[in-house]
Each structure stands twice: as structure tokens, then as C-alpha cells.
Design a protein around this motif. Structure first.
Motif, PDB file in Angstrom:
ATOM      1  N   LEU A 141      31.762  40.358  48.237  1.00 32.92           N
ATOM      2  CA  LEU A 141      30.793  40.405  49.329  1.00 32.92           C
ATOM      3  C   LEU A 141      30.004  39.103  49.447  1.00 32.92           C
ATOM      4  O   LEU A 141      29.668  38.659  50.546  1.00 32.92           O
ATOM      5  N   ALA A 142      29.719  38.480  48.315  1.00 29.88           N
ATOM      6  CA  ALA A 142      28.894  37.270  48.315  1.00 29.88           C
ATOM      7  C   ALA A 142      29.689  36.019  48.643  1.00 29.88           C
ATOM      8  O   ALA A 142      29.122  34.954  48.833  1.00 29.88           O
ATOM      9  N   GLY A 143      31.023  36.149  48.681  1.00 27.17           N
ATOM     10  CA  GLY A 143      31.836  34.994  49.052  1.00 27.17           C
ATOM     11  C   GLY A 143      32.229  34.092  47.894  1.00 27.17           C
ATOM     12  O   GLY A 143      32.489  32.906  48.091  1.00 27.17           O
ATOM     13  N   VAL A 144      32.278  34.658  46.688  1.00 24.53           N
ATOM     14  CA  VAL A 144      32.703  33.886  45.518  1.00 24.53           C
ATOM     15  C   VAL A 144      34.174  33.494  45.674  1.00 24.53           C
ATOM     16  O   VAL A 144      34.988  34.298  46.127  1.00 24.53           O
ATOM     17  N   ASP A 145      34.525  32.250  45.299  1.00 24.98           N
ATOM     18  CA  ASP A 145      35.897  31.778  45.485  1.00 24.98           C
ATOM     19  C   ASP A 145      36.833  32.185  44.355  1.00 24.98           C
ATOM     20  O   ASP A 145      37.981  32.520  44.591  1.00 24.98           O
ATOM     21  N   GLN A 146      36.360  32.073  43.107  1.00 22.00           N
ATOM     22  CA  GLN A 146      37.209  32.399  41.971  1.00 22.00           C
ATOM     23  C   GLN A 146      36.374  33.095  40.904  1.00 22.00           C
ATOM     24  O   GLN A 146      35.211  32.750  40.714  1.00 22.00           O
ATOM     25  N   VAL A 147      36.977  34.044  40.189  1.00 22.22           N
ATOM     26  CA  VAL A 147      36.282  34.727  39.093  1.00 22.22           C
ATOM     27  C   VAL A 147      37.124  34.637  37.829  1.00 22.22           C
ATOM     28  O   VAL A 147      38.342  34.880  37.862  1.00 22.22           O
ATOM     29  N   PHE A 148      36.482  34.260  36.731  1.00 22.02           N
ATOM     30  CA  PHE A 148      37.124  34.253  35.416  1.00 22.02           C
ATOM     31  C   PHE A 148      36.349  35.199  34.501  1.00 22.02           C
ATOM     32  O   PHE A 148      35.118  35.150  34.468  1.00 22.02           O
ATOM     33  N   THR A 149      37.074  36.034  33.755  1.00 21.62           N
ATOM     34  CA  THR A 149      36.380  36.969  32.846  1.00 21.62           C
ATOM     35  C   THR A 149      36.202  36.310  31.477  1.00 21.62           C
ATOM     36  O   THR A 149      36.844  36.670  30.501  1.00 21.62           O
ATOM     37  N   ILE A 150      35.318  35.335  31.471  1.00 18.94           N
ATOM     38  CA  ILE A 150      34.939  34.661  30.225  1.00 18.94           C
ATOM     39  C   ILE A 150      33.427  34.622  30.180  1.00 18.94           C
ATOM     40  O   ILE A 150      32.767  34.841  31.203  1.00 18.94           O
TER      41      ILE A 150
END
Lengths: 430, 430
Positions: free
Chosen positions: B178-187
């Protein structure tokens, strides 16, 4: 002086190497600085005096000798010759005027439910400004740090400036007087930063410390960050100068040297799309070097960290500049072209637009601050400004009816986060 | 819960003790974090995977398992129930609207010589936002960090969120979408901060890292500051609540607990001029504690760091609040009185004005940011905002004639500072 060409296969690597300058990470330095900070927290004025005797070879026998009275500041100003006094006043007035345009004020908006939201802007209570001393004791730094704080409305400005062997440029004191500094202490290094951050018997604890210093000062500022605010971790000064065929190589060579003479690790980079210009500036630079009083410092800087970069065209010049993110940038082309280029510059501390806009006027009297983001930090930070001495508080004011839709949503989301007391406290208002 | 009375002789000392909370200085922690940072700089993705297996007990066998695809974010959002989806959208929209009011733009002024001075405002290129994971995995943090960056015009937003044992709140991913984040890493942890600051094969180097985390994250942010920008060194969350005789003790007790349930070291402080109110809130608080799911955490917080402060009158209440410089402040009195009090508050991250304005709406959906200055740093810093994702460049443009009076003054002052090349380069333009 290194020469880089964007057409070379190794260009990317060479550019990265040129720009690599590590900020403080030396473990020994960090340990030393931590010890100094702890010692000052425990030992107060006495410890400060000891360190000042030791590190600055200051002959003071009492801490009180490190305190400059308001009269001493006023005297220093009164005793200036007219030419220097007028120059200092001219500079102060222009710096003040520019910074007044940076003042921020609060605002409020209303939502559809009758709630008011906003932002309150408040000056900091008390700040400490660090002015380098000894050889590099610059009165202009006093003006550049203190005037934005004054404009912001800071109630109390404390200045520290080391005076090795008790030597001090009287112009620094005159500038402090002119800028409205409240108290001056002739201390420096990590010990001065510690004193400002935690306070001693004589030195009041401040809320923020600004101004550049050597690596001990930089490491100390990093260490006390959080206890107080800091402006930035300053690295060596840098300039990037861009020019094309219609330039004056003599001028540009001196502009580059004016950066190089600061410090053996200062960085001067020349960028052009014209190979002949590159050679001309190179030649002029080495001729000028022979006659400069600070030629040895400048030569070391030029040899170690200087570079001339040949680019294919103006567009590539802009790309290279954005890669460098220079502290200071001179665009030494026709004014209209320089303005067009400025639109494409994303990262630079200060941009000097057009061939007449020499960087040295920015150091002293153009108006904008000369405390600028170094070492590529213009990617994310700004010149020192009034905004460094103001801070914001959010304002939220809900009416009895207006809070209900908000509290309802907060209730739902708090439950999703398993924060039950949040949900309950919101629910009480619905 | 500690009770302090301003009439007690020991009040000043007790208050100082209550507020003393050291930011990171643990030498062992610093060494550990430095080692982690160095290892990630050298080892890249592989090292990140190892640390994530080790510290987060994450079962991933390949680094690619730590990368969340855009589809996963979209799916998480699409699969939300309507109530939660609407709540999240309501919050996002209000947060966006408030932060749009913070946008800064450039300006120019002219001097009497025909020179132009100004300020250019540019968004950061790429930022990293740290969202705490595991037990305290808050979707609201994603919105509060990413939306200001989006509003500022940041081109690329990278989010990191630890997923211990691969567990992740799907709402965090929905919020990122929803916020428009481009990439997510679970670290997470210091290793995530290092990866964002220096880049790895898979994670692009960012220009600034924002968002709160545990002590490893805080120490890592301090260490990489200068290499990248950081927002602040976050400490435990705090609230100060002020009320008088006309309050609802049940509400206030729950408001205090909503802070205390965050963390055993969170701090809730109640301030009143009415001894009876103090007793009533005290009683209600201990009753509420019995029924809260997170009662154990809240109890520890209340016992360790909570306090109730009895002041002589409203004016003294304001003084005490300014001493505390609370992250969050509730003024639970009639709206007009609360507004008058607000004028006297110099230091607070967010001020909740009037008895209906519960702090929980600020955590989720009022609009202002919930990333706020903790541990008294409201003395010198501000809520996270659009201004954290914009930066300024100074502009100086002199004409051929207009530069002369400036260059003349620069020449005089440069000579006083023994900077000969500065003086010469200025003189060339006169």
C-alpha cells in the motif's frame, strides 16, 4: 595530478577509487575518544584543563584562563581596522539575510471530522559551535555557525575554539562578537565535544553541536550523537569544477588550488569535455603552485587526491558530478548553460553557477553557508542552516465527535498488532 | 509505580534519575556490531544468509528465499478482509495528506548587485526502511516510514523486516504494498543495516536508513552514519500524560498502559496537580493491568520506568514536561486550556491536545508520523518527516559585475585567514 578519461575501460573503477574516503572507523581512535569523553564526564573542568595543557600545550594554570570574557570579544572587534571590520560586517549581514529565508514556521490543517493536525516549530534552547583553531582558525566559521542559530532564535550560543600554546586569531573573537555568541571557551578536540555534550561546572550542557573539526572531533561527535544533536560528520573539503572550451584556465587552476590549500587530504576535481582545456588547466595549476605560500599543502592534496576528468560531453559531465556528489561545485560555463545544468544536478552541497561565480565568495560572504556535506554525503544531507537549529513537534487535536472515526480505525489496527491496551484506550473514546 | 512530588527536596535528583537512559555506549556491543558490518561488506549475500540463519533461526537455504516478490506483497494486500483493508487505506490516506503539507520547495532571492542566491530541494535517490519483525512486527511502521519517502519523491524504497523462523505478519507486507515499497528483504539486525549501507550483490546501497530497531540496529545505524544518512538513534518509546481534576482516570490509566505494553523499558509518566487524581489513576492502572494480555510486559515497564509526578500547578507541569522532553505528550484537559499549554511546550515529539485526543490514534491513523524522538532527544530533533527524505543544495549565481563587491570582501577576509589561493581566485574576478 591524476587524469581520468570516461572512454577508458577502467574509468568506473578509477572513479570509485578516487571517491573512496572512509569516515571514522579506526578502532584505536574510537577507544581513545571514548576514554576522553568518559574522563571529562567524571573530571569536569579539572580534566578539561589537563587535556588542554596536554593536547594544545596551553600554558593555563587555572580553568578560568580558558574562558574568554564578553569584554575580550568586544575588544577584539573594536580593535579591527576599518577595512577588515567592514568586510566582516558585510559578510555577516549577507549571511544573516540568506539564512532568514530559511526560517520555517508552524502550520495546521483541518480534517473532514473537525480535527486539527499540524506542526509546531521551536528553536533549540542552547547550542555549541566548534570552530577549528590553530593554523586553520577561521573567523568565517564562527559567522557561518552562529548566525543560523541566532536567526533560528536559539537562546544561548556557546563557542569552543582551541588555542594551541594560547595562540588565537583575534578575528575569530571579533567574529564571535559580531555573530552574537554568548560564551567562548578556548578548548578543542574530543574533550571540548564531551564538555558541550554533558556539561561541566563551567560549561553548560548544550542541545546540539555543530561545526567541523579534525578526526578526534568527528569521532567524538559520532559518539555523543543521541545525547546531543550533531550537524554532520565532516570530512575533508572538496570542490568539483566543470568547464568547457570557453573558459579561463588561469582562473580555474586557482579555483582548484583554493580548495587544495586547505588540507593535504582536501580534494579538487576538474571535469571537462575538452582535452585541450584539460591540458591548459593542468599547466596553469602547476605554474600557480610555485608561487603559493601554502604550495606544499596544495601540492600534497593535488598529488594525493586531485584529479582531472575528461568526459564525452556535458550530459556525461552531469552524470559524473552526480556520482561525485561534491561538497562544492563550480559550473564555469555561460550563465544560461550553467542554469540548465543545475536542473540536472541532484547531489551537491553548493552550486556556483556561471563562470564569474567563484567558490571563494561562498566561503566568506555570498550568504549561503560554507559548512557543507562532504565525502559524497550531499547524497543525503544539506548545508548547515537555520533548519539545523529548529525542530518540529507534531500537533494532534481531536474533538469529542471527531476522534471517533480515528479511534475506530486505531482499534482495528491495534488488534492486528496484538496491542490490546492500544485498542482499549482508543475504544474508550468511541 | 514511583511517585514523585515536586515539593520534595529530592525532586530534582529523582527526576534526573527517572530520565537517565544511556544511549548505546556498550563497548562489547559496538565491537560485535562492527564485526557484523565488516563481515557483510566482505561476504555480501552469503554472509547475510548465514547471519539470518543464525540470529533469526530462519530456515532459508538460499539468499533468494529472503527476497519477497512484488506478487507476494500484492497477494498479502488482496487477501486482507475488508475491515482491515479499509482501516489500512484510511490510515495511509491520512498519513499521506499530513505529510504532503511538509513538502519543501526551493527558492531564490536577488541581492542589490544583481546576484541570485537560493536553495534547491531534491529528493533522495534511494532509501532503506527498517521495520521491526517478530513479536513487534508493526504494519503501521511500514506506512509511517515509506509514505513520507514517497511524498518526498524518493525513486526507490527498500524495506527490510526480519522474519524469525520465517514468521512474518502478512499485514506488514500488505502495508508495504500500500505504501509503494519497491523491494522487501526479510533480514534484520545489524546485518540488514550493513547491507543497506554498503550494498550486496542483491541489495542495492541506499542513501539513508530510517526506522527504529533494537540495540543492535541502533548501534549499527550509529556506525554507518556518514556512509549513509540515518534518521535518529531510537530508544524505548515513552509517553507523558498531564491531567487535572476534570479527567477520566480510567481512560488515562489505559493510555499509560498502551505505552507500557510496548516494551519492558518503555516509559509512561503521569503528571498532575491533583493528588486525588493521582491516586485514582494509580488504582485504575493496577486494575487494568490484571486484564491485559500483555500485562506482564506492561507491569515490568510500569515498575521499572513508570512514574507519577505531583506538581504544584499547571505552570510547573509545563516546566516538568519541558524537562522530560517526552516523545509523546497527552494534555488531557479542556481543549482551550490544552491549546494554551501547548504554546508553552518547547520540547515534545508529538502533542495530543485535549482529553479526547488519545495517543493511539497517533500510532495508526491521525496522520502525523509515529516515528518520534525518544529519550529526551525532542530537545533537538523532530518526528520523521518528508524533510528527512529531501535535501538542499545552496545556489549562488553571480553576474560579471555583481561578483566584484563580493570577491573584494572575500579577498580581504581570505588574506586574514592566510588562504592565499582563496584571495587570488577571488581577485581574478574583480
Amino acid at each position: 595530478m591524476k587524469i581520468l578519461k570516461s572512454t577508458d575501460q577502467s574509468f568506473e573503477n578509477s572513479l570509485s577509487e578516487l571517491l573512496s574516503f572512509e569516515t571514522v572507523t579506526d578502532a584505536q581512535l574510537v577507544t581513545t575518544v571514548d576514554q576522553i569523553i568518559q574522563a571529562v564526564r567524571v573530571g569536569g573542568d579539572d580534566q578539561l584543563l589537563k587535556y588542554t595543557q596536554q593536547f594544545d600545550q596551553h600554558p593555563a594554570l587555572e580553568f578560568s584562563e580558558l574562558v574568554l570574557s564578553p569584554e575580550m570579544l568586544k575588544n577584539a572587534f573594536d580593535e579591527l581596522g576599518d577595512e577588515v571590520k567592514n568586510a566582516l560586517e558585510f559578510a555577516a549581514q549577507r549571511i544573516r539575510k540568506f539564512h532568514e529565508a530559511q526560517l520555517q514556521s508552524g502550520w495546521t490543517i483541518e480534517d473532514q471530522f473537525g480535527n486539527t493536525l499540524g506542526q509546531k516549530v521551536t528553536p533549540l534552547d542552547r547550542v555549541g559551535i566548534y570552530v577549528p583553531g590553530g593554523l586553520a582558525s577561521y573567523p568565517s566559521s564562527g559567522l557561518m555557525n552562529a548566525i543560523p542559530a541566532m536567526v533560528a532564535g536559539v537562546s544561548e550560543i556557546i563557542m569552543v575554539v582551541p588555542a594551541p600554546k594560547r595562540k588565537l586569531n583575534q578575528l575569530v573573537l571579533a567574529a564571535a562578537y559580531l555573530a552574537g555568541v554568548d560564551q567562548v571557551f578556548t578548548i578543542g578536540g574530543a574533550q571540548a565535544v564531551a564538555a558541550l555534550a554533558y556539561g561541566t561546572e563551567s560549561i553548560p550542557r548544550v542541545d546540539k553541536i555543530t561545526g567541523p573539526g579534525n578526526k578526534y572531533v568527528a569521532a567524538a561527535k559520532r559518539a555523543v550523537f543521541g545525547q546531543v544533536g550533531i550537524d554532520m560528520i565532516a570530512g575533508p573539503s572538496e570542490i568539483a569544477v566543470y568547464a568547457e572550451s570557453d573558459c579561463n584556465p588561469e582562473w580555474l587552476a586557482m579555483d582548484l588550488l583554493s580548495q587544495a590549500e586547505h588540507d593535504p587530504v582536501a580534494q579538487a576535481i576538474f571535469i571537462t569535455d575538452d582535452e585541450q582545456v584539460l591540458q591548459q588547466v593542468h599547466t596553469a595549476l602547476h605554474q600557480h603552485l610555485e608561487v603559493l605560500p601554502r604550495g606544499d599543502i596544495a601540492r600534497e592534496s593535488i598529488n594525493n587526491r586531485g584529479a582531472m576528468i575528461l568526459v564525452r560531453d556535458r550530459a556525461e559531465g552531469i552524470d559524473v558530478i552526480n556520482r561525485i556528489a561534491p561538497e562544492q561545485l563550480q559550473l564555469c560555463v555561460e550563465q544560461q548553460i550553467a542554469q540548465d545544468m543545475t536542473a540536472g544536478i541532484r547531489h551537491a552541497g553548493a552550486i556556483f553557477i556561471g563562470k564569474y561565480t567563484v567558490e571563494a565568495v561562498g566561503d566568506y560572504c555570498a550568504g549561503p553557508n560554507h559548512v557543507l556535506p562532504t565525502s559524497g554525503t550531499a547524497r543525503f544531507s544539506s548545508p548547515l542552516g537555520v533548519y539545523d537549529f529548529q525542530k518540529r513537534s507534531s500537533l494532534i487535536m481531536c474533538s469529542e465527535q471527531g476522534v471517533k472515526p480515528l479511534a475506530h480505525v486505531a482499534d482495528i489496527l491495534a488488534q492486528q498488532e496484538n496491542l490490546d491496551a492500544h485498542a482499549r484506550s482508543a475504544r474508550y473514546r468511541t
